[in-house]
Design an enzyme around this catalytic site. Structure first.
Site, PDB file in Angstrom:
ATOM      1  N   ASP A 195       0.760  -1.113  -0.303  1.00 16.72           N
ATOM      2  CA  ASP A 195      -0.559  -0.136  -0.140  1.00 16.72           C
ATOM      3  C   ASP A 195       0.754   1.319   0.349  1.00 16.72           C
ATOM      4  O   ASP A 195       0.603   2.391   0.344  1.00 16.72           O
ATOM      5  CB  ASP A 195      -1.322   0.139   1.626  1.00 16.72           C
ATOM      6  CG  ASP A 195      -1.857  -0.771   1.149  1.00 16.72           C
ATOM      7  OD1 ASP A 195      -2.306  -1.464  -0.266  1.00 16.72           O
ATOM      8  OD2 ASP A 195      -3.263  -1.384   2.632  1.00 16.72           O
ATOM      9  N   GLU A 225      -0.340   9.812   1.515  1.00 16.51           N
ATOM     10  CA  GLU A 225      -0.789  10.675   2.116  1.00 16.51           C
ATOM     11  C   GLU A 225      -1.525   9.895   4.118  1.00 16.51           C
ATOM     12  O   GLU A 225      -1.272  10.586   4.707  1.00 16.51           O
ATOM     13  CB  GLU A 225      -2.715  10.588   1.620  1.00 16.51           C
ATOM     14  CG  GLU A 225      -3.677  11.516   2.979  1.00 16.51           C
ATOM     15  CD  GLU A 225      -4.354  11.484   2.969  1.00 16.51           C
ATOM     16  OE1 GLU A 225      -5.318  10.566   1.973  1.00 16.51           O
ATOM     17  OE2 GLU A 225      -5.580  12.526   2.517  1.00 16.51           O
ATOM     18  N   ASP A 226      -0.984   8.596   3.950  1.00 14.71           N
ATOM     19  CA  ASP A 226      -1.995   7.916   5.421  1.00 14.71           C
ATOM     20  C   ASP A 226      -0.089   8.096   6.132  1.00 14.71           C
ATOM     21  O   ASP A 226       0.015   8.105   7.279  1.00 14.71           O
ATOM     22  CB  ASP A 226      -1.888   7.047   5.530  1.00 14.71           C
ATOM     23  CG  ASP A 226      -2.975   6.302   4.723  1.00 14.71           C
ATOM     24  OD1 ASP A 226      -4.176   7.216   5.223  1.00 14.71           O
ATOM     25  OD2 ASP A 226      -3.434   5.004   4.332  1.00 14.71           O
ATOM     26  N   ARG A 265       2.546  -1.858   7.513  1.00 12.34           N
ATOM     27  CA  ARG A 265       1.913  -0.500   6.612  1.00 12.34           C
ATOM     28  C   ARG A 265       3.176   0.826   7.479  1.00 12.34           C
ATOM     29  O   ARG A 265       3.647   1.598   6.950  1.00 12.34           O
ATOM     30  CB  ARG A 265       0.733   0.715   6.221  1.00 12.34           C
ATOM     31  CG  ARG A 265       0.296  -0.174   5.339  1.00 12.34           C
ATOM     32  CD  ARG A 265      -0.950   0.661   5.066  1.00 12.34           C
ATOM     33  NE  ARG A 265      -1.155   1.809   4.362  1.00 12.34           N
ATOM     34  CZ  ARG A 265      -1.673   2.819   4.669  1.00 12.34           C
ATOM     35  NH1 ARG A 265      -2.528   2.653   4.558  1.00 12.34           N
ATOM     36  NH2 ARG A 265      -1.223   3.921   3.193  1.00 12.34           N
ATOM     37  N   ARG A 272      -8.160   2.897  12.257  1.00 16.91           N
ATOM     38  CA  ARG A 272      -6.250   2.884  12.026  1.00 16.91           C
ATOM     39  C   ARG A 272      -5.901   4.777  13.202  1.00 16.91           C
ATOM     40  O   ARG A 272      -5.355   4.998  12.826  1.00 16.91           O
ATOM     41  CB  ARG A 272      -6.951   3.559  10.528  1.00 16.91           C
ATOM     42  CG  ARG A 272      -6.704   2.404   9.514  1.00 16.91           C
ATOM     43  CD  ARG A 272      -6.302   1.591  10.287  1.00 16.91           C
ATOM     44  NE  ARG A 272      -6.238  -0.038   9.717  1.00 16.91           N
ATOM     45  CZ  ARG A 272      -6.075   0.158   8.049  1.00 16.91           C
ATOM     46  NH1 ARG A 272      -5.150   0.385   7.438  1.00 16.91           N
ATOM     47  NH2 ARG A 272      -6.388  -1.406   7.275  1.00 16.91           N
ATOM     48  N   HIS A 304     -12.116   5.854   6.973  1.00 17.43           N
ATOM     49  CA  HIS A 304     -11.635   6.625   7.724  1.00 17.43           C
ATOM     50  C   HIS A 304     -12.388   7.398   7.294  1.00 17.43           C
ATOM     51  O   HIS A 304     -13.461   7.387   6.555  1.00 17.43           O
ATOM     52  CB  HIS A 304     -10.564   7.019   6.328  1.00 17.43           C
ATOM     53  CG  HIS A 304      -9.120   6.047   6.490  1.00 17.43           C
ATOM     54  ND1 HIS A 304      -8.682   4.966   6.133  1.00 17.43           N
ATOM     55  CD2 HIS A 304      -7.998   5.804   7.542  1.00 17.43           C
ATOM     56  CE1 HIS A 304      -7.344   3.433   6.140  1.00 17.43           C
ATOM     57  NE2 HIS A 304      -7.453   4.591   7.895  1.00 17.43           N
ATOM     58  N   VAL A 333      -9.364  -0.413  -3.155  1.00 19.83           N
ATOM     59  CA  VAL A 333      -8.361  -0.799  -1.386  1.00 19.83           C
ATOM     60  C   VAL A 333      -8.292   0.289  -1.074  1.00 19.83           C
ATOM     61  O   VAL A 333      -7.174   0.507  -0.313  1.00 19.83           O
ATOM     62  CB  VAL A 333      -7.122  -1.394  -1.829  1.00 19.83           C
ATOM     63  CG1 VAL A 333      -7.530  -3.036  -3.127  1.00 19.83           C
ATOM     64  CG2 VAL A 333      -6.870  -0.787  -2.672  1.00 19.83           C
ATOM     65  N   CYS A 363      -5.397   9.811  -0.927  1.00 18.76           N
ATOM     66  CA  CYS A 363      -4.811   9.090  -1.072  1.00 18.76           C
ATOM     67  C   CYS A 363      -3.291   9.179  -1.161  1.00 18.76           C
ATOM     68  O   CYS A 363      -2.530   8.768  -0.474  1.00 18.76           O
ATOM     69  CB  CYS A 363      -5.353   7.790  -0.809  1.00 18.76           C
ATOM     70  SG  CYS A 363      -6.275   7.407   0.287  1.00 18.76           S
TER      71      CYS A 363
END
Lengths: 281, 1005
Positions: free
Chosen positions: A71, A76-77, A96, A143, A171, A266, A272
């Site tokens: 991923d 962005e995460d 991740r 998350r 999210h 996904v 993202c």
């Protein structure tokens, strides 16, 4: 103070990362058993990057893919950047966590003030962070936890940081995003509407809202371009025909449909796939 | 001020008067018109002597300007002859004597020149009243003045009074003066001499004059109480009574942070605001990012140092400035870098830029208070211009804008807000929070009331009603609203005053030097969640953190104390009782009961500590404020532990003992829990008798109901809503054990036409109290003022219901109360054993069994009244973490301490379904409680005419409660007599004698 409203939507750089071949693998991370067409996804991603680079005129910093991090394209995460400060997150999914390393490096090179989360109990996904230009909303999701939100609040002290519960494994920005200064684009689902209500209550500021039929379509990228003004990257009519029509209502906007059909499978929304940065030169 | 001054003043005055002649007619007319009111108020002075006459005139003329509370004093004097002797005498004297200080020509001139603006000037009331018209000349100004009156009222009247007091005292004896040390925002110390009995306004005015500040409504003086809490000095009250034994040290600070500083009229005001913000930032109270620290710092340099001098090496001196709680070299470099870019900017511009950036900070102007939610989670409540913010750690978890809030109340250590139902919701919900102690709850309540009034209301209207209500209470936000102050500011007509900007370098130092003052809040602010303590070292207690148990909390309580006067004061005896957070109610209860009252807080703490989760802290407060004796009830409770004597002084005879014993009793009760109000009597009595009082319960509730009125008569205001807050204070009643209480309920109904619909807020202070049985209600603190649109509902809990049914029977009420409690009413009687003192505020102490009175009094729902001695249950609702407003109710059983309740509620014309049955609006409700007596006055406007004329019915309920020893007949007779004196037309509609015994309620949890 940093983050003046007039700067909202002004960006100079974008950090992106290529999609690894492992992207389409049936990982345990994927709850959904959706067939993802890797080639298609990678093609989408390339187009996306093209838009950032050519249509938005951003300087795109592209990180190489890491096969061990399926991923990793969802940068962005990995970081929340506001003003000159970048908070390197601690993603809620432990597989991740390593994604942040490369992102951190590149942000560091940009001379941003890097803040890292060293609290092992904190989790924060950038996708749960909605910055409105005036304040932050942080989705408390699977998350992202309270502690993660607190650290975000400590990092960006100038702003109010309000928390919004987000259930169902999603999210916060799975169903909303900023569509301009003081404009929140929100999905129609009950969850989205509930979240919006909470956000409205928590804020001293009144936001306008633009409701779209599809939650996934509510995730857009807003950029204010010096020459073109308000610009919005949104879903294509092919993906969400009804929602795409809604964007037509935005007047004086440069609307750029961007295909995201594969990535969205996904949970890879438009926002993202990049970290946008406003770096004054 | 000394005698000499006085004489001067007089002399001058005379001439002035002559000069003023032209204006006089107007004044007279005004006076006359007001006469009725005055009469009601009972100007004692009038008759007295020529001087008096004058005074009375003034008084009358001024009365317009007078804030309700001022009036109330008069009323008090009348009404409460017996009790107030002390106070009264002085007051009368004051009236008679000409105001010394003000008279000074200079001041007079000033006034004229800046009529409104110069609140500072202390011109005597007369002068102002008379002169205004003259000066104003143009109609426009007059209007402004009128509007501003409200604002002025506060100051001027206060001043006048203060001065009057001084003057009055002078003749009698030489005035004793005290030198106050006031820390200014630039860190310098200003010694100020004031009379020992001067009111807060006197000192405040002096400071403002020294600063040459006209837009002073945003500011206030604070002091640290013995618990090291920062308290706002109430302008309307005597300084001495507020600070008690604390040193006469004050800090001049910003009280209301203007959301848009650019709208301030004068640069000097902005400058002072900047100084405050620099303190806030340096102390960490106002958190900001690195970039913001740097930017603000650069503006500070520009304002103070002028353009950057390339030749000078800034870095040398720059480190002497404090730009942040902790600043790095890197930050200093950044500051300098930005500083260079400001070249050419004037100091005023730099200040303006500073403010433009500072105002955007999320914590700008947010006054934080530690609290716990229903689940015992530490949170922070932030009061700001827009409403109430709820934080957990640094995260905002909820927000209640003023328009969403229908009612604000507190009871004991619980703070409640009633929320307007959302679109989809049908019912209002209440959210409760647990504050560290009663004082903290009250402080928060006051801050909310003040902020709401200041920012949300346009104009507090003058209270026509005041006439009717003889009883007034005082406290409330007595100042002008932001709208008023802005308007007043537009009249400022003077060349920009010159002022020196001092270096903030000094500021930081000075602050250090003056530890106590000034900076306190920060601590709280600093970290929402975990603020450590206050600046001073003491603070460990401050932290609310979950870990900190009662002990810590005891001291720490809230960082911000405002108006805590009520409770604060006595060092010795009184210490605040605090209920601390409740962990488990039962535990609290147990602890409470087990704990033996000891005078010293520490001991309590220890005991309390024993109970892990919860800590109740009882501290007896010995000190009562003179004014608010009633509050003493609480104190009495406290006293129980602490010192009986104290209790006595303040409280009625009966009560003190009760209080003292309370603790002891508590234990017993625990053992034999059940006192039922009904049956209990015997046992309870026995026990009580032995101990005197088993438990004292103190419940204090203050509620402010805010309603938005659509109709508001006034159009002027932009503000849609008018809020009126009335606070009623109840005086503590004490009842000894569960014995029977005698209650006399009198219902007096009067009807009058009220001119104005709106009401104003009432304030409560608990003024005084009475001694036990005998005492009567005199003090009323609240004067209901009307605000235009607001309606007043009776006290939150009780009042409303009361209003509906004029004479509820006590018995009935009680059940109601319980129900409410169960329902989650905020008011619930506090289960917890925390005893707090309310000195000024309303606290009605209830002694164990006594509860009855409170109930009786007429707060139907509210707990105000005393309930059965034993245990009351409170419902506390805690806000949800998330925006959703939940109402969770936790019921606690706690031994009750005495309770005082004062509640005044104003409701808008349209009443939310508070459940008031009355069609009319309840304009005001006042409850006065003395030890044995509780009086509730409710004013209903039965018919609201849009024009603003309405029919008003005043209903007065007097509840006499007392120990078994009380002579009911006598008490009743007295009460009726007093009531008649106040309202000659009244008729007694019902007398109910209710005996209550203590009941142990155990099932309630």
């Amino acid at each position: 103070m940093a983050g003046l409203m007039e700067d909202f939507g002004n960006f100079t750089h974008a950090v992106v990362r290529a999609i690894p071949d492992s992207f389409a693998n049936e990982d345990s991370r994927r709850k959904k058993t959706v067939e993802v067409d890797l080639a298609k996804a990678q093609r989408e991603h390339e187009l996306y990057i093209e838009v950032l680079r050519h249509q938005l005129g951003l300087r795109v910093l592209e990180l190489p893919a890491d096969e061990s991090l399926p991923d990793c394209a969802f940068v962005e995460d990995a970081a929340v950047v506001c003003g000159d400060t970048a908070l390197i997150t601690r993603p809620g999914s432990d597989i991740r966590r390593k994604e942040t390393e490369a992102v951190k490096m590149v942000l560091k090179e940009m001379n941003l003030n890097i803040v890292e989360i060293d609290d092992e109990s904190a989790t924060l996904d950038g996708m749960d962070v909605l910055f409105t230009g005036r304040e932050f909303f942080v989705g408390l999701s699977e998350r992202t936890n309270q502690r993660g939100a607190e650290i975000l609040a400590d990092t960006f002290k100038d702003y109010a940081v309000s928390v919004v519960p987000v259930q169902n494994g999603r999210h916060l920005k799975s169903f909303c995003s900023m569509g301009g200064p003081d404009l929140i684009i929100i999905g129609s689902s009950e969850q989205a509407q509930r979240a919006l209500k909470i956000m409205k209550q928590m804020s001293d500021h009144r936001y306008d809202k633009l409701t779209v039929p599809d939650d996934a379509a509510a995730n857009c990228i807003y950029v204010h371009l010096p020459d073109k003004g308000h610009t919005l990257l949104h879903c294509t009519p092919e993906e969400f025909p009804e929602s795409a029509k809604v964007f037509e209502r935005l007047k004086d906007y440069l609307l750029i449909p961007v295909s995201n059909a594969e990535k969205v499978k996904v949970d890879g929304a438009l926002t993202c796939c990049s970290v946008l940065i406003h770096k004054k030169v | 001020m000394t005698t000499e001054v006085v004489s001067e003043a007089e002399v001058k005055k005379e001439p002035e008067k002559a000069d003023e002649q032209p204006a006089a007619p107007q004044q007279d007319a005004e006076q006359e018109s007001e006469q009725p009111a005055a009469i009601q108020d009972g100007d004692t002075p009038r008759t007295a002597s020529p001087q008096t006459d004058r005074k009375s005139k003034e008084a009358r003329g001024l009365s317009r300007f007078l804030p309700p509370w001022l009036k109330r004093q008069k009323s008090q004097s009348r009404t409460e002859p017996s009790e107030d002797h002390e106070d009264k005498a002085p007051m009368e004297e004051q009236l008679e004597a000409p105001p010394p200080e003000e008279v000074s020509p200079q001041e007079a001139e000033r006034d004229e020149s800046h009529s409104i603006g110069s609140a500072d000037t202390q011109p005597a009331k007369e002068e102002k009243g008379e002169e205004f018209p003259e000066r104003i000349g143009d109609g426009k100004e007059e209007e402004d003045l009128l509007e501003s009156k409200a604002g002025e009222k506060e100051d001027e009247p206060l001043k006048a009074e203060a001065e009057a007091e001084k003057s009055s005292l002078k003749p009698a004896k030489k005035m004793k003066t005290v030198t106050c040390q006031v820390t200014l925002l630039d860190g310098s110390l200003l010694p100020c001499e004031v009379e020992k009995r001067a009111k807060g306004i006197v000192l405040f005015v002096k400071v403002c004059e020294h600063l040459n500040l006209l837009e002073k409504d945003y500011f206030g003086l604070c002091y640290k109480d013995h618990a090291d809490q920062k308290c706002w000095l109430d302008p309307a009250k005597e300084i001495k009574r507020q600070i008690r034994n604390c040193p006469w040290q004050f800090a001049f600070s910003v009280k209301f942070y203007p959301p848009d500083p650019s709208q301030l009229t004068e640069d000097i005001t902005r400058y002072l605001l900047c100084l405050q913000l620099r303190q806030d930032i340096a102390s960490g109270r106002l958190p900001c990012s690195f970039v913001t620290h740097s930017l603000l710092g650069s503006y500070t340099l520009q304002a103070e140092m002028g353009d950057h001098d390339p030749d000078a090496c800034c870095l040398d001196y720059i480190s002497e400035f404090q730009f942040a709680p902790s600043q790095s070299k890197e930050m200093e470099e950044k500051v300098v870098e930005l500083y260079k870019t400001h070249r050419g900017m004037s100091p005023a511009q730099a200040d303006a830029q500073f403010l433009e950036n500072a105002k955007k900070l999320s914590m700008y102007g947010v006054d934080l208070h530690h609290a716990k939610d229903s689940e015992g989670v530490d949170i922070m409540l932030g009061v700001c211009a827009n409403g109430l913010l709820i934080y957990k750690d640094r995260l905002r978890i909820n927000r209640f804008a003023w328009p969403k809030i229908l009612k604000i109340s507190y009871k004991r250590s619980n703070f409640y807000i009633k929320i307007r139902p959302g679109e989809a919701e049908q019912f209002e919900s209440s959210v409760g929070f647990k504050l560290p102690n009663h004082r903290a709850a009250k402080r928060l309540w006051k801050v909310c009331v003040e902020h709401h009034t200041f920012f949300r209301l346009v104009t507090p209207e003058q209270p026509p009603k005041a006439r009717f209500l003889t009883l007034g209470s005082k406290f409330r936000y007595s100042g002008r609203t932001q709208a008023q102050t802005r308007q007043a500011s537009t009249l400022i007509d003077r060349p920009a005053p010159h002022f020196e900007r001092c270096s903030s370098k000094r500021l930081s130092r000075s602050l250090d030097g003056v530890p106590g003052l000034g900076m306190d809040d920060q601590a709280g602010a600093t970290s929402l969640g975990r603020t450590p303590g206050e600046k001073n070292g003491r603070d460990p207690a401050l932290e609310l953190s979950s870990d900190s148990k009662s002990k810590l909390r005891v001291q720490g309580e809230n960082i911000y104390v405002r108006h805590s006067n009520l409770m604060l004061e006595d060092l010795d005896k009184t210490q605040e009782d605090v209920l601390k957070h409740q962990a488990s109610i039962s535990e609290l209860k147990r602890n409470f009961m087990e704990s033996t009252p000891e005078p010293q807080p520490s001991q309590w703490d220890k005991r309390l500590t024993a109970s892990p989760a919860t800590s109740l802290r009882l501290r007896a407060q010995a000190a009562f404020e003179e004014e608010v004796p009633s509050s003493s009830l609480l104190s009495s409770t406290v006293a129980c532990t602490t010192s009986v004597p104290a209790a006595e002084g303040a409280i009625a005879v009966g009560s003190p003992p009760a209080a003292a014993h309370v603790a002891e009793k508590a234990l017993p009760r625990a053992d034999g829990p059940a006192y039922s109000s009904n049956d209990v009597g015997k046992t309870a009595e026995d026990k009580q008798k032995s101990d005197t009082l088993e438990q004292a319960e103190v419940e204090i509730e203050e509620t402010v109901v805010i309603k938005e009125v659509r109709k508001a008569p006034k159009v002027e205001v932009t503000v849609p809503e008018v809020v009126v807050t009335a606070v009623t204070e109840k005086e503590p009643e004490k009842k000894p054990g569960g014995e029977a209480e005698g209650r006399g309920g009198e219902g007096v109904t009067q009807r009058g036409s009220t001119s104005s619909d709106s009401h104003s807020e009432s304030e409560d202070e608990a003024e005084y109290h009475p001694q036990a049985p005998s005492v009567s209600v005199d003090q009323i603190k609240e004067l209901p003022e009307e605000e235009e649109e607001l309606e007043v509902e009776a006290q939150p809990l009780e009042a409303e219901p009361t209003a509906a049914s004029p004479c509820p029977t006590t018995e009935e009420q009680e059940p109601a109360l319980k129900d409410e409690a169960q329902n989650g009413h905020p008011e619930s009687q506090s289960p917890q054993g925390s005893v707090e003192e309310d000195e000024e505020d309303e606290g009605e102490p209830k002694l164990n069994g006594d509860a009855s009175r409170a109930e009786t009094e007429g707060f139907p729902q509210v707990i105000c009244c005393s309930e059965p001695p034993v245990v009351k249950t409170e419902m506390v609702t805690i806000s949800d973490t998330f925006a959703a407003q939940k109402t969770e109710i936790s019921t606690l059983e706690v031994p009750i301490v005495h309770t005082e309740t004062k509640t005044i509620t104003y409701e808008a014309a349209q009443v939310d379904g508070a459940g008031d049955s009355e069609p009319g609006m309840l304009m005001t409700a006042q409850t006065i409680t003395s030890e044995s007596l509780c009086t509730t006055t409710t004013t209903h406007i039965t018919k609201m005419l849009k024009g603003g004329v309405s029919e008003t019915r005043i209903e007065k309920r007097i509840v006499i409660s007392g120990d078994s020893d009380i002579d009911h007949d006598q008490a009743l007779a007295r009460a009726i007599k007093e009531a008649k004196e106040q309202h000659p037309d009244m008729s007694v509609t019902r007398v109910v004698v209710h005996k209550e015994t203590e009941v142990m309620e155990e099932g309630k949890d």
